[in-house]
Structures are given as structure tokens and as C-alpha cells.
Scaffold this motif. Structure first.
Motif, short mmCIF file in Angstrom:
data_model
loop_
_atom_site.label_atom_id
_atom_site.label_comp_id
_atom_site.label_asym_id
_atom_site.label_seq_id
_atom_site.Cartn_x
_atom_site.Cartn_y
_atom_site.Cartn_z
N GLN A 187 0.77 -1.22 0.00
CA GLN A 187 0.00 0.00 0.00
C GLN A 187 0.81 1.28 0.00
N ARG A 213 3.52 -1.93 -2.96
CA ARG A 213 2.56 -0.86 -3.16
C ARG A 213 3.10 0.51 -2.83
N GLU A 219 3.02 3.11 -5.62
CA GLU A 219 1.81 3.25 -6.42
C GLU A 219 1.02 4.49 -5.99
N ALA A 252 -5.00 -4.38 -2.39
CA ALA A 252 -3.70 -4.51 -3.05
C ALA A 252 -2.99 -5.78 -2.59
N MET A 297 -1.39 -5.26 -9.44
CA MET A 297 -1.57 -4.52 -8.19
C MET A 297 -1.88 -3.05 -8.48
#
Length: 355
Positions: free
Chosen positions: A79, A173, A176, A207, A217
Motif C-alpha cells: 500500500q 505498493r 503506487e 492490493a 496490483m
């Protein structure tokens, strides 16, 4: 005075090391070595980079991608931090090592089925999807499918198969970013709509369910997959439920997952540029199939903090259908569908939590 060189410049060039054909390979090798050293000798970031590079330059599919007989075959996750925004994304940002270990299911592998046999009804096109009506906006991404409700700026369901290898990969993540989903006709909410709203950007398809592919993802950060969640709910009981489902996916060799908010007129809204409905409740419906075994379980939770056990939120699936107006798994045989969706909480808890 003119001096003639004692050696041929052309000959020197011919004998010299030609970088033109080797520069890219050398740079790649040096980059991989640097990446390996940067992460203190850890190989996972290097492997993750190589897997994504391999997909870009077309060096072939990975072993997991070649497993064509997988009964749940169809797509893949951690995340990121929304930086300057007060409202953080789901599960509070970083995923701890402890939660990653729990994703792998601990010692549950001793009870997982050695192979999975499909029912004939599973082979129907879009078996996983709820019933849809003409005019519904169904958005298909590689990792999941959703139905988007423009009047709420929310998806009311997200559906995907969840396999064990999908949740134990190397995708990260942290880099992202939330982004609009260009597949949605009238546009989605924007990440800035959540700024200082007091709500998390909560993932519907987490995710963490798609760690085997960075590309897939990345799809979970489309705003079509994001919904307003109370921070303590998102990072607490909702996260606990997501982790439990991942453990089941490892134990059972795969599951079908449907999740979403309960949307209805009159909900409060947030948003600078769009009016995003804030759901009062969220649900998950999970189906396990391994012929002749089949079982289903439903969860219905209020969008609020809770210290209760997730078992307290188990409800018959037909109760979720009643509050959402959604018909789940309509391609199941009618008698079987009624039997599965009407099971009591005690029966479902016994079936799912007893081993």
C-alpha cells in the motif's frame, strides 16, 4: 611540421572494446547489482524488477502464468501513502512483516487440498459475476471486474478469483498512486476528493490480494476500486477480514471473492469535485468450490471501528442480497444456491473456522 602517427587510428578503433552492442547489458547488470546492494542483499526486489522487465521485453511467461489448468485462473499485490493528504489509504500505509507472514497462511498448508476439481457450472462464462442488467456499467480489469454506479461514484461490487500464489509475490505498493479509472464512462472520483475528508481511500479489491504482479496490483489503485472508509474501520476489522480471507485462499487452493459497499439513496457524501457517497455498511461474499465440496460465507460490517471477532459479522448471504439488491452467483443451480445462501451463522462459522 607534420608528424605521421606511428599507429593506425582505424586499427585502434577496430581492436577497441565496442560498447555499442554491450552497453545495455552492462547497464542492466550494474543496475541489478546496485539494486541488490541497496536492499542489503535481499533478492526479492531484484526478482520483482526482473519479472516486470521480462514482461515488458517479452521474454516469456512465468511458471505460474503457464499453469493453464488452474480452475480459478484469472488474475493478481501492499500500500502507498497519499503523501500530503490527511486521509490515508487503506490499512494505514505500510504493511508489517507480521501481516505478510499471516498472508502466507502460517501452518495451514498441511490441510489444503492437493488438487482442485471444478464443477461443471464453474465453467460457464462469467460464473463469478453477480447478475447484471442492460445498461449496467461493468468494468473489466485484468485482476478484477466491478460494476460502477455513477450516481454514487462508487462500485457496488468487485469480483475476482483469489489464488494462493497471487498473495505471496514480490509486488510492492509503496510507489503506487491513486489514479482515475479511464474505463469509466463519466469518470471516477479523484484522489483529491478525499483530501482532509476524514475518510481513508479504502480498497475494495485489496492490493494485498495481488502481490504476484506489480502491473495488476497497480489496477487496485484505480479510483473505481476505492471507497470512503472510516480510518479505524479500514485499518482494523476490515483489514483483519482481508487477512483471514487470504489465509483461507492459501489453505483451500483458491476462492471466489465478491466485496462492496451497501449503496442506497440519501447517504452522506464527500468530495471537492465529485459527490462520493459514504457507505454505512460493507460486505464480503466468499465461495469455495472443489468438487464435490462447496461452501459459502457472507460478512456484513458497519463502516465503524470494532473490537469484535470477525465471526460476529457472519450473516447468511441472502441477507446481504436483501440489503444490496444484488443477486450473487446466479449461475449456481437454483436449489444449491438457495441452500448455500440461507445457511445460518453457526453453520458457516463451523464450516469455515473449524480447521
Amino acid at each position: 611540421m607534420h608528424f605521421k602517427p606511428r599507429f593506425s587510428v582505424n586499427t585502434y578503433r577496430r581492436r577497441g572494446f565496442r560498447l555499442r552492442g554491450n552497453t545495455l547489458i552492462l547497464l542492466l547488470i550494474f543496475f541489478l547489482i546496485g539494486l541488490f546492494l541497496h536492499y542489503g542483499g535481499q533478492t526479492k526486489p531484484v526478482v520483482a524488477f526482473w519479472n516486470d522487465l521480462r514482461q515488458v521485453i517479452g521474454l516469456g511467461k512465468s511458471r505460474s502464468e503457464r499453469e493453464e489448468n488452474n480452475p480459478y485462473k484469472a488474475p493478481e499485490p501492499r500500500q502507498s501513502d497519499p503523501s500530503t493528504d490527511v486521509a490515508t489509504d487503506d490499512q494505514g500505509g505500510n504493511v508489517s512483516d507480521q501481516s505478510e507472514v499471516s498472508d502466507k497462511g502460517g501452518n495451514t498448508t498441511s490441510t489444503r487440498p492437493s488438487r482442485t476439481i471444478r464443477f461443471d457450472f464453474e465453467k460457464q462464462v462469467d460464473f463469478l459475476l453477480p447478475a447484471v442488467q442492460p445498461g449496467d456499467q461493468v468494468i473489466r480489469h485484468e485482476g478484477f471486474t466491478l460494476r460502477y454506479r455513477d450516481e454514487y461514484k462508487d462500485a457496488d461490487w468487485v469480483a475476482y478469483p483469489l489464488l494462493d500464489y497471487e498473495i505471496t509475490g514480490d509486488a510492492e505498493r509503496k510507489n503506487e498512486q491513486f489514479q482515475p479509472d479511464l474505463s469509466v464512462v463519466n469518470g471516477t472520483a479523484l484522489s483529491s476528493d478525499y483530501t482532509r475528508s476524514g475518510y481513508d481511500r479504502g480498497h475494495l479489491a485489496p492490493a494485498g490480494d495481488f502481490k504476484f504482479s506489480q502491473r495488476i496490483m497497480r489496477e487496485t489503485f484505480f479510483m473505481s476500486n476505492i471507497t470512503p472508509q472510516v480510518p479505524q474501520f479500514n485499518r482494523g476489522i476490515w483489514k483483519e477480514l482481508e487477512e483471514q480471507i487470504r489465509r483461507w485462499a492459501v489453505r483451500d487452493n483458491g476462492l471466489y471473492v465478491l466485496t462492496g459497499p451497501v449503496l442506497k439513496p440519501g447517504l452522506p457524501t464527500i468530495g471537492r469535485n465529485n459527490e462520493i457517497s459514504v457507505p454505512e455498511q460493507f460486505y464480503k461474499v466468499i465461495l469455495y468450490c472443489n468438487k464435490p465440496d462447496i461452501r459459502m460465507i457472507g460478512f456484513l460490517l458497519k463502516n465503524e471501528p470494532s473490537d469484535s471477532s470477525i465471526k460476529q459479522f457472519v450473516v447468511p448471504v441472502d441477507q446481504i442480497e436483501k440489503v444490496t439488491g444484488i443477486d450473487f452467483f446466479p449461475k449456481l443451480p437454483d436449489d444449491l444456491e438457495r441452500q448455500l445462501e440461507s445457511k445460518s451463522r453457526s453453520d458457516m462459522v463451523e464450516e469455515w473456522f473449524s480447521y
